[in-house]
Design an enzyme around this catalytic site. Structure first.
Site, short mmCIF file in Angstrom:
data_model
loop_
_atom_site.label_atom_id
_atom_site.label_comp_id
_atom_site.label_asym_id
_atom_site.label_seq_id
_atom_site.Cartn_x
_atom_site.Cartn_y
_atom_site.Cartn_z
N ASP A 240 0.81 -1.21 0.00
CA ASP A 240 0.00 0.00 0.00
C ASP A 240 0.84 1.27 0.00
OD1 ASP A 240 -2.33 -1.48 0.03
OD2 ASP A 240 -2.38 -1.57 2.22
N ASP A 264 0.14 5.84 1.23
CA ASP A 264 -1.16 5.50 1.81
C ASP A 264 -1.25 6.09 3.21
OD1 ASP A 264 -3.65 4.42 2.14
OD2 ASP A 264 -2.92 2.44 2.70
N ASP A 268 -0.46 2.09 9.82
CA ASP A 268 -1.67 1.29 9.69
C ASP A 268 -1.52 0.03 10.53
OD1 ASP A 268 -2.56 3.19 7.98
OD2 ASP A 268 -2.90 1.87 6.28
N ARG A 320 -7.93 11.25 9.75
CA ARG A 320 -7.51 9.98 10.34
C ARG A 320 -6.37 10.16 11.35
NH1 ARG A 320 -7.82 5.23 5.71
NH2 ARG A 320 -9.98 5.64 5.08
#
Length: 492
Positions: A240, A264, A268, A320
């Site tokens: 990603d 990305d 994560d 985010r």
């Protein structure tokens, strides 16, 4: 003396026999099996020419004074059915199997010494062409095993390691840097930047500390074989482009790192990852900063526990910070400078405990809200446990809480006692990579990068005072007890 006899016994009428006799000046010339009809002799000496083509020479035609003599006896019959048989010879003192190819293309005419080399010759494998070799080198992987002393060599080892850097360096990755368990990546004392393909991947491992590292400009990579351990070298699909990808791992501590400009997400954590502490980091220049949870329907993420503490969410961040799916998230004593869409978002009924943070809203009137329930109707998210306790809301920021405020519901989303939000400046002043005397660390600016690996105006000083291509890296064995007692300090 070498005596070779080939004969075919299946058909007596098509027999073929020959013998070689090699003698030197000190030996008598004696050729067995000379009962054939045709006899030929070749003598090799310094001053003697090749003998004429004749069949009437006597048996002992080679003089003893010649340095090398050879007598050949051939019994000629039907030569079209001559077999090919391997002959055991000696080569470099070892038995060597060599195939003699017989070419019976002379009809009834016997072979002469000059034409003998066309009659019997060794068959060798065809030499590989240079173009084939060049093509083989291009298709062959460059290096399957990383060199000792490189970062990739250290992180894939099976033993617990404390990895330190001997000098400032810029590490450009061509593929993902896949870690193994029980590793501490310690960038203190050096200015270390990790950029390039895939960046850091923590997949199905545990007990990892990443400390004092610049991670930025990470792009997608994959569709290639990548080594993930000393014994495994396998195919990786397209990544990603995350700065740090945590996949099915546990007990991870990311501390005092600076992250920005990734394809990305900066960090994560998905697929059942838990026991994660993200502390004292500096985030900037990115859209989707942090994702926690694989999907709303992925049940193993329901037990995920993540602590986000003492971080500085800086310039040009969009959303985010984090974006949560399921799990229990403790957001404590962070400084949210600004955002463009929202700061904390979620779906799938996560439990979010926000304590002692400072939220500074942007000037956009439509982006004042700190929270966002992503793609969820209000009737559903009313029961989600989201609370704000002791937070400072600046420039019109507001936090929409939901669910109940019963303390027992937030036990799994509580890991460290929060400090007063009035101390945010002191608590986050050292967020990001630590500086020090003799360490020429770059500092972030508010301007965006020009793209690629040319970092543009993101750094105000020379990033690397040392050699950027140097991989002077030292690693030492780290006792497992130290790892177990030192990481996740925020949970104690």
């Amino acid at each position: 003396m070498l005596d070779v006899d080939h004969s075919r016994k299946t058909n007596p009428d098509s027999s073929f026999s020959f013998s070689f006799c090699i003698s030197h000046a000190s030996q008598d010339l004696h050729c067995p099996n000379l009962s054939s009809k045709l006899t030929f002799c070749t003598c090799y000496a310094n001053a003697e020419p090749h003998p004429p083509r004749s069949t009437s020479r006597p048996r002992s035609c080679c003089p003893r004074s010649s340095k090398k003599s050879k007598c050949v006896s051939v019994k000629k019959t039907n030569t079209r059915s001559v077999p090919k048989r391997p002959v055991l010879l000696m080569r470099h003192g070892k038995p060597h199997r060599r195939l003699l190819e017989v070419r019976p293309q002379l009809g009834s005419r016997p072979p002469t010494p000059r034409r003998l080399r066309h009659w019997i010759r060794p068959v060798r494998p065809r030499r590989q062409r240079r173009s084939d070799l060049r093509r083989h080198r291009l298709l062959r992987p460059r290096r399957r095993h990383p060199r000792p002393g490189t970062l990739r060599y250290a992180v894939i080892q099976s033993d617990p390691l404390w990895i330190v850097f001997a000098t400032n360096m810029l590490i450009k990755l061509s593929q993902e840097l896949i870690f193994n368990s029980y590793k501490t990546l310690d960038g203190r004392g050096a200015n270390v930047h990790i950029v390039g393909g895939g960046c850091i991947t923590l997949q199905y491992i545990s007990n990892v500390i990443i400390h004092n590292i610049h991670i930025h400009h990470c792009v997608q990579s994959g569709e290639a074989n990548v080594r993930s351990s000393p014994t495994h070298y396998g195919w990786r699909t397209l990544s990603d482009g995350d700065g740090i990808s945590i996949f099915g791992s546990r007990d991870i501590w990311i501390d005092h790192c600076s992250l920005s400009h990734c394809k990305d997400g900066l960090i994560d954590a998905v697929m059942g990852s838990t026991g994660i502490t993200i502390s004292n980091n500096f985030f900037s220049h990115h859209d989707e900063v942090m994702l926690l949870g694989h999907s709303d329907s992925y049940v193993p993420d329901s037990g995920m526990q993540v602590t986000i503490a003492f971080n500085h969410f800086g310039e040009q961040l969009v959303q985010r910070m984090p974006r949560c799916r399921r799990g229990y998230i403790h957001v404590v004593n962070n400084d949210f400078t600004r955002w463009e869409m929202y700061a904390i978002g979620g779906s799938g009924s996560p439990t979010i405990n926000s304590q002692g943070n400072r939220y500074t809203a942007p000037s956009n009137r439509n982006a004042k809200e700190v929270t966002k329930r992503v793609d969820t109707d209000e009737k559903k998210w009313r029961d989600w446990n989201w609370r704000s306790e002791g937070d400072i809301l600046v420039n019109g920021a507001f936090f929409i809480a939901s669910g109940e405020t019963v303390e027992v519901l937030y036990e799994k989303a509580y890991s460290v006692e929060p400090k007063s939000a009035a101390l945010i400046d002191q608590l986050t002043t050292n967020a990001g990579v630590l500086g020090g005397s003799g360490n020429n660390l770059g500092t972030w600016r508010t301007e965006r990068s020009g793209g690629g690996y040319g970092f543009g105006d993101d750094y105000s000083e020379n990033m690397l005072s040392g050699s950027p291509s140097s991989f002077a890296l030292s690693s030492t064995l780290l006792p497992p007890l130290f790892l177990l007692s030192s990481f996740l300090l925020l949970y104690l």
